[in-house]
Write an enzyme that holds these catalytic residues in place. Sequence first.
Site, PDB file in Angstrom:
ATOM      1  N   THR A 197     -11.450 -18.591 -18.141  1.00 23.78           N
ATOM      2  CA  THR A 197     -10.525 -18.800 -17.037  1.00 23.78           C
ATOM      3  C   THR A 197     -10.793 -17.792 -15.923  1.00 23.78           C
ATOM      4  O   THR A 197     -11.760 -17.019 -15.993  1.00 23.78           O
ATOM      5  CB  THR A 197      -9.058 -18.785 -17.564  1.00 23.78           C
ATOM      6  OG1 THR A 197      -8.188 -19.143 -16.502  1.00 23.78           O
ATOM      7  CG2 THR A 197      -8.643 -17.426 -18.114  1.00 23.78           C
TER       8      THR A 197
ATOM      9  N   SER B 166      -0.936 -15.740 -20.578  1.00 22.15           N
ATOM     10  CA  SER B 166      -1.605 -16.921 -21.119  1.00 22.15           C
ATOM     11  C   SER B 166      -0.927 -17.409 -22.401  1.00 22.15           C
ATOM     12  O   SER B 166      -0.662 -16.625 -23.316  1.00 22.15           O
ATOM     13  CB  SER B 166      -3.061 -16.568 -21.424  1.00 22.15           C
ATOM     14  OG  SER B 166      -3.674 -17.664 -22.040  1.00 22.15           O
TER      15      SER B 166
ATOM     16  N   ALA C  36     -11.344 -28.607  -2.155  1.00 18.71           N
ATOM     17  CA  ALA C  36     -12.781 -28.562  -2.451  1.00 18.71           C
ATOM     18  C   ALA C  36     -13.115 -27.275  -3.200  1.00 18.71           C
ATOM     19  O   ALA C  36     -14.216 -26.748  -3.095  1.00 18.71           O
ATOM     20  CB  ALA C  36     -13.587 -28.668  -1.161  1.00 18.71           C
TER      21      ALA C  36
ATOM     22  N   SER D 103      -2.478 -19.642 -24.135  1.00 20.57           N
ATOM     23  CA  SER D 103      -3.617 -20.162 -24.899  1.00 20.57           C
ATOM     24  C   SER D 103      -3.664 -19.703 -26.354  1.00 20.57           C
ATOM     25  O   SER D 103      -3.904 -20.522 -27.245  1.00 20.57           O
ATOM     26  CB  SER D 103      -4.933 -19.793 -24.228  1.00 20.57           C
ATOM     27  OG  SER D 103      -5.156 -20.661 -23.174  1.00 20.57           O
TER      28      SER D 103
ATOM     29  N   LYS E 100     -14.971 -18.046 -14.268  1.00 19.55           N
ATOM     30  CA  LYS E 100     -15.501 -19.400 -14.439  1.00 19.55           C
ATOM     31  C   LYS E 100     -16.858 -19.634 -13.752  1.00 19.55           C
ATOM     32  O   LYS E 100     -17.664 -20.411 -14.228  1.00 19.55           O
ATOM     33  CB  LYS E 100     -14.475 -20.441 -13.945  1.00 19.55           C
ATOM     34  CG  LYS E 100     -13.315 -20.633 -14.921  1.00 19.55           C
ATOM     35  CD  LYS E 100     -12.239 -21.529 -14.351  1.00 19.55           C
ATOM     36  CE  LYS E 100     -12.336 -22.927 -14.886  1.00 19.55           C
ATOM     37  NZ  LYS E 100     -11.116 -23.736 -14.607  1.00 19.55           N
TER      38      LYS E 100
HETATM   39  P1  NAP Z   1      -9.623 -22.637  -6.041  1.00 23.68           P
HETATM   40  O1  NAP Z   1     -11.033 -22.783  -6.462  1.00 23.68           O
HETATM   41  O2  NAP Z   1      -9.104 -21.304  -5.630  1.00 23.68           O
HETATM   42  O3  NAP Z   1      -9.383 -23.668  -4.831  1.00 23.68           O
HETATM   43  C1  NAP Z   1      -8.185 -23.635  -4.106  1.00 23.68           C
HETATM   44  C2  NAP Z   1      -8.095 -24.841  -3.190  1.00 23.68           C
HETATM   45  O4  NAP Z   1      -6.812 -24.794  -2.521  1.00 23.68           O
HETATM   46  C3  NAP Z   1      -9.158 -24.861  -2.085  1.00 23.68           C
HETATM   47  O5  NAP Z   1      -9.470 -26.187  -1.759  1.00 23.68           O
HETATM   48  C4  NAP Z   1      -8.411 -24.169  -0.930  1.00 23.68           C
HETATM   49  O6  NAP Z   1      -8.893 -24.498   0.361  1.00 23.68           O
HETATM   50  C5  NAP Z   1      -7.034 -24.767  -1.112  1.00 23.68           C
HETATM   51  N1  NAP Z   1      -6.018 -23.948  -0.430  1.00 23.68           N
HETATM   52  C6  NAP Z   1      -5.569 -22.725  -0.796  1.00 23.68           C
HETATM   53  N2  NAP Z   1      -4.646 -22.292   0.099  1.00 23.68           N
HETATM   54  C7  NAP Z   1      -4.515 -23.263   1.041  1.00 23.68           C
HETATM   55  C8  NAP Z   1      -3.748 -23.387   2.228  1.00 23.68           C
HETATM   56  N3  NAP Z   1      -2.897 -22.449   2.635  1.00 23.68           N
HETATM   57  N4  NAP Z   1      -3.879 -24.520   2.947  1.00 23.68           N
HETATM   58  C9  NAP Z   1      -4.739 -25.496   2.558  1.00 23.68           C
HETATM   59  N5  NAP Z   1      -5.507 -25.429   1.438  1.00 23.68           N
HETATM   60  C10 NAP Z   1      -5.395 -24.316   0.698  1.00 23.68           C
HETATM   61  O7  NAP Z   1      -8.613 -23.133  -7.179  1.00 23.68           O
HETATM   62  P2  NAP Z   1      -8.920 -24.224  -8.320  1.00 23.68           P
HETATM   63  O8  NAP Z   1      -9.421 -23.546  -9.527  1.00 23.68           O
HETATM   64  O9  NAP Z   1      -9.744 -25.291  -7.709  1.00 23.68           O
HETATM   65  O10 NAP Z   1      -7.437 -24.729  -8.672  1.00 23.68           O
HETATM   66  C11 NAP Z   1      -6.701 -25.534  -7.773  1.00 23.68           C
HETATM   67  C12 NAP Z   1      -5.386 -25.967  -8.443  1.00 23.68           C
HETATM   68  O11 NAP Z   1      -5.674 -26.841  -9.522  1.00 23.68           O
HETATM   69  C13 NAP Z   1      -4.580 -24.807  -9.027  1.00 23.68           C
HETATM   70  O12 NAP Z   1      -3.206 -24.995  -8.705  1.00 23.68           O
HETATM   71  C14 NAP Z   1      -4.804 -24.918 -10.525  1.00 23.68           C
HETATM   72  O13 NAP Z   1      -3.685 -24.461 -11.276  1.00 23.68           O
HETATM   73  C15 NAP Z   1      -4.971 -26.430 -10.685  1.00 23.68           C
HETATM   74  N6  NAP Z   1      -5.796 -26.761 -11.872  1.00 23.68           N
HETATM   75  C16 NAP Z   1      -5.213 -27.550 -12.837  1.00 23.68           C
HETATM   76  C17 NAP Z   1      -5.958 -27.884 -13.958  1.00 23.68           C
HETATM   77  C18 NAP Z   1      -5.323 -28.732 -15.036  1.00 23.68           C
HETATM   78  O14 NAP Z   1      -5.833 -28.714 -16.157  1.00 23.68           O
HETATM   79  N7  NAP Z   1      -4.295 -29.478 -14.732  1.00 23.68           N
HETATM   80  C19 NAP Z   1      -7.286 -27.438 -14.109  1.00 23.68           C
HETATM   81  C20 NAP Z   1      -7.845 -26.658 -13.094  1.00 23.68           C
HETATM   82  C21 NAP Z   1      -7.079 -26.320 -11.960  1.00 23.68           C
HETATM   83  P3  NAP Z   1     -10.018 -23.568   1.088  1.00 23.68           P
HETATM   84  O15 NAP Z   1     -11.331 -24.039   0.531  1.00 23.68           O
HETATM   85  O16 NAP Z   1      -9.839 -23.845   2.507  1.00 23.68           O
HETATM   86  O17 NAP Z   1      -9.717 -22.153   0.703  1.00 23.68           O
END
Ligand code: NAP
Length: 350
Positions: free
Chosen positions: A66, A19, A139, A21, A70
């Site tokens: 994080t 991190s 989602a 942070s 969360k």
């Molecule tokens: P999460 O809760 O684990 O959700 C993961 C998402 O990715 C779900 O929709 C999941 O679908 C999908 N996924 C994973 N593997 C897949 C595959 N093989 N094929 C299709 N879909 C797949 O993660 P999150 O916290 O929402 O984070 C998602 C992304 O956003 C990460 O890369 C994170 O770094 C980024 N993010 C960025 C910020 C920012 O400040 N810029 C903030 C938060 C998050 P299923 O539901 O089918 O598993």
Amino acid sequence: MSNFQKKVIGILGYPLEHSISPVFQQAALDSVGIAANYEAWSVIPENLQGFLDDIRRNNFIGANVTIPHKETVIGYLDDLDTNAEKIGSVNTIVNRDGRLIGYNTDGQGFIDMLIKPLPGHQEAFLDNLAGMSILLIGAGGAARAVAVFLADAIGSEGRVFICNRTKGKALELIGLLTESGTRAEYVDELDIAEVVEGIDIIVNSTTKGQSGLRIMGEGSVTSLEPYSALGPASPAVIPEPEMEGTSSAKSSIFQLSHSDILRNFEFSSKILTAVPASTCFVDLIYSPLETPMLAQARASGHLTLNGRGMNIAQAADAFVYKALIQHLTDSGFDLEEAYQRVFRTMESIW
Ligand code: NAP
């Protein structure tokens, strides 16, 4: 946790080895002259409740939260902001006289990145979001945060399509949005091309395109780095490599997934031929700065934006408007001025 009486604030997660942070947030504290230490609290899930009980009694200002806490942290807090409750996850905890309050600033960070001229930038990415049609891919936790704030920003004239590999999670999110009057519909991963014609913005909130290896449990890993968010992705899963084995593991996964990657790109490029030239592409991912979806969208003439601005904006919002609002007000700061200063400081280190 420190025992001395200097104020403390920190990041709460597990594990926290990589991190940035502490450096980034300490510089922000110093930039506004707040005498507090920013710490890294790597707490295993079993110790989360005890840790939170301790910080209630301490000289604790708050925490950025994080993975993996969360969602689970909600059960141990005294109060939740309405949006954090809707989203079902918390990325900021604030200690108000021994009561721990949970907030989620990811959605606000996302909206700020899109429509606010961020400090140091002349113009915003978009003028406003009212009435827009959005395709949200994903989602998970971040998608929920983004969807709740987007729904507000697009208003009753706007429309959201939600696409997710697991349909049930998309339908649950659609239920949440329609409850508050937003027009929201489901689209299957294989049918994106059919809805893109009238879409103004395509947002990736999945991990498709994210750099690095993903731990799949039971000593196995995979990688979504080669994949565009616009197509399905079923990469090979291989045994977790020894230390220093990341490159060779990525190479093996790439070779074993070759035909799946080709299929993903075929989907993705077919969608890009159907998307109007005016459609913008936004990725929440910031590592890498340009995901395969963004690279293809840029190469086919679209305006694109990565998740770096959101990452800084959500952190600056949590810092100024949630965790340290009282300290900044007591020190005579104008909050918008403090936000600008904190944002610039964080951005210079990010
Ligand atoms: P999460 O809760 O684990 O959700 C993961 C998402 O990715 C779900 O929709 C999941 O679908 C999908 N996924 C994973 N593997 C897949 C595959 N093989 N094929 C299709 N879909 C797949 O993660 P999150 O916290 O929402 O984070 C998602 C992304 O956003 C990460 O890369 C994170 O770094 C980024 N993010 C960025 C910020 C920012 O400040 N810029 C903030 C938060 C998050 P299923 O539901 O089918 O598993």
